[in-house]
Write a protein that holds these residues in place. Structure first.
Motif, PDB file in Angstrom:
ATOM      1  N   CYS A 220      35.301  63.942  25.345  1.00  0.00           N
ATOM      2  CA  CYS A 220      34.896  63.133  26.492  1.00  0.00           C
ATOM      3  C   CYS A 220      33.520  63.634  26.909  1.00  0.00           C
ATOM      4  CB  CYS A 220      35.891  63.284  27.642  1.00  0.00           C
ATOM      5  SG  CYS A 220      35.413  62.443  29.162  1.00  0.00           S
ATOM      6  N   SER A 371      30.903  58.373  22.821  1.00  0.00           N
ATOM      7  CA  SER A 371      31.718  58.723  23.981  1.00  0.00           C
ATOM      8  C   SER A 371      30.896  58.653  25.263  1.00  0.00           C
ATOM      9  CB  SER A 371      32.308  60.128  23.813  1.00  0.00           C
ATOM     10  OG  SER A 371      32.979  60.543  24.980  1.00  0.00           O
ATOM     11  N   SER A 374      30.782  55.196  26.364  1.00  0.00           N
ATOM     12  CA  SER A 374      32.081  54.545  26.562  1.00  0.00           C
ATOM     13  C   SER A 374      32.586  54.734  27.988  1.00  0.00           C
ATOM     14  CB  SER A 374      33.095  55.129  25.575  1.00  0.00           C
ATOM     15  OG  SER A 374      34.399  54.668  25.847  1.00  0.00           O
ATOM     16  N   GLU A 376      35.828  54.883  28.435  1.00  0.00           N
ATOM     17  CA  GLU A 376      37.110  55.564  28.237  1.00  0.00           C
ATOM     18  C   GLU A 376      36.971  57.054  28.490  1.00  0.00           C
ATOM     19  OE1 GLU A 376      39.610  54.727  25.073  1.00  0.00           O
ATOM     20  OE2 GLU A 376      39.133  52.597  24.953  1.00  0.00           O
ATOM     21  N   LYS A 377      38.041  57.661  29.011  1.00  0.00           N
ATOM     22  CA  LYS A 377      37.994  59.084  29.314  1.00  0.00           C
ATOM     23  C   LYS A 377      37.969  59.918  28.049  1.00  0.00           C
ATOM     24  CE  LYS A 377      40.322  62.733  31.937  1.00  0.00           C
ATOM     25  NZ  LYS A 377      41.458  63.085  32.820  1.00  0.00           N
ATOM     26  N   THR A 379      38.065  59.936  23.689  1.00  0.00           N
ATOM     27  CA  THR A 379      37.960  59.176  22.443  1.00  0.00           C
ATOM     28  C   THR A 379      38.333  60.097  21.281  1.00  0.00           C
ATOM     29  OG1 THR A 379      35.597  59.753  22.216  1.00  0.00           O
ATOM     30  CG2 THR A 379      36.132  57.695  23.329  1.00  0.00           C
TER      31      THR A 379
END
Length: 383
Positions: A220, A371, A374, A376-377, A379
């Motif tokens: 992350c 990452s 992104s 998202e927390k 990946t």
């Protein structure tokens, strides 16, 4: 017998080429006999004169070097080619060298992209030649001592690790002036998709996986471009999950004003931990629960076989960056010499970064930049 060495890149004024030549010379295992030191034929020739080389073996391009050396009798042609060019000029000369039967020493990161790295990995396998990647910091004796100590499980299962690489040299817009190093390292066309994370983050990543013996499985990332006008990242931090379930934190920054190159790593197991930093490279701190901290020093009789193998002088005589760099060259030479003799090198000689480390380093670059972009927390770390 010395290995005959050629160099691609590293002409007059280049920083890392001189470091490679010093490393190759330190243990008397190599003789530099040829080179294509610049894409500028006149500059390459001038470098050859300064190094005292036969003008007939100083070439105007890497293609000419490889083709020319291949035509020489086997007893005269070079055996190893060291490539010290910017990132975007790694793949093509490495590919050609390997396909023509030359072993390769390559400056990191391995290639310009992960796709190139995977292709080069297949070329290495098909060629039967070997490749050494110069992740310098794994060459320090006390880094090797940390790895060997953790591998014994004496400190219990690894739970937590911190690795950091702070620099301050890009705190200003250096690429706007006459700084050649800043110009190419911050240029996406020559450096790749990452700046700080590619240049020094890969060192921190490699050091983490080397010392712990574990692999990153998830990450992350928070990636930043701090200096106005810069095209690539100059700062970042990454949360990491390791293959045994442990967690780690990686920091790489080139805008930490006042910092030089003090790479640091701390790893904690269930029963204790290890700490190492380049600013005091001869020292490894070993801490244990409810016990005084132990100080281990390079050159002493109590260190393990890997630290001993990579130490040249008695305790109290500092060994630093150039010696660590030279350890990679020496271990690679010992491996090649044993191979030529039909014998197996000792494990200590086989301990140098190779193609697999290079592929994982390129995967780190692409995963960490993805990452950072992104939402998202976490990946998955994909190779």
């Amino acid at each position: 017998m010395k290995l005959r060495l050629a160099m691609i890149g590293g002409g007059v004024g280049a920083f890392i080429g001189a470091v490679h030549r010093l490393a190759a010379n330190l243990d008397g295992q190599y003789e530099l006999v040829a080179g294509a030191f610049s894409s500028d034929a006149e500059k390459s020739a001038a470098t050859g004169v300064l190094l005292g080389l036969d003008p007939a073996r100083v070439y105007g391009s890497y293609q000419q070097l490889i083709e020319g050396e291949k035509q020489l009798p086997e007893a005269e042609r070079v055996q190893v080619i060291s490539i010290v060019t910017p990132n975007y000029l790694h793949f093509a000369p490495a590919k050609m060298a390997l396909e023509n039967g030359f072993h390769v020493i390559l400056d990191k990161p391995l290639t310009f992209s992960l796709a190139e790295a995977k292709q080069l990995q297949e070329i290495v396998k098909a060629s039967g030649c070997l490749l050494c990647l110069t992740h310098t910091y794994t060459g320090y004796p006390m880094v090797k001592e940390a790895r060997q100590l953790l591998a014994t499980n004496e400190l219990g299962p690894i739970r937590k690790a911190y690795v950091e690489y702070p620099q301050g040299w890009l705190s200003k817009f250096e690429e706007g002036g006459n700084n050649k190093q800043a110009a190419w390292r911050t240029d996406p066309a020559r450096s790749g998709v990452a700046g700080a994370m590619g240049d020094i983050g890969t060192h921190a990543f490699n050091l983490l996986e080397y010392v712990t013996g574990l692999q990153v499985t998830k990450l992350c990332a928070d990636i930043n471009t701090v200096v106005a006008g810069r095209q690539l990242d100059d700062d970042g931090a990454v949360l990491l999950k390791l293959s045994n379930g442990a967690s780690a934190v990686l920091m790489a920054s080139q805008i930490a004003a006042g910092e030089e190159n003090n790479v640091k790593i701390r790893v904690y197991g269930e029963q204790g931990g290890v700490q190492w930093q380049q600013a005091d490279a001869n020292t490894l701190l070993v801490s244990r629960l409810d016990q005084p901290t132990e100080i281990r020093r390079t050159g002493t009789g109590y260190v393990g076989s890997f630290a001993r193998h990579n130490t040249r002088v008695p305790a109290g005589h500092p060994e630093g960056y150039l010696e660590a760099f030279a350890n990679l060259y020496r271990n690679f030479a010992l491996t090649l010499q044993a191979r030529a003799a039909g014998t197996l090198p000792p494990p200590e000689a086989l301990d140098y970064p190779g193609i697999e480390d290079g592929v994982r380093g390129m995967a780190f670059i692409e995963n960490v930049i993805a990452s950072g972009k992104s939402s998202e927390k976490w990946t998955e770390f994909r190779v």
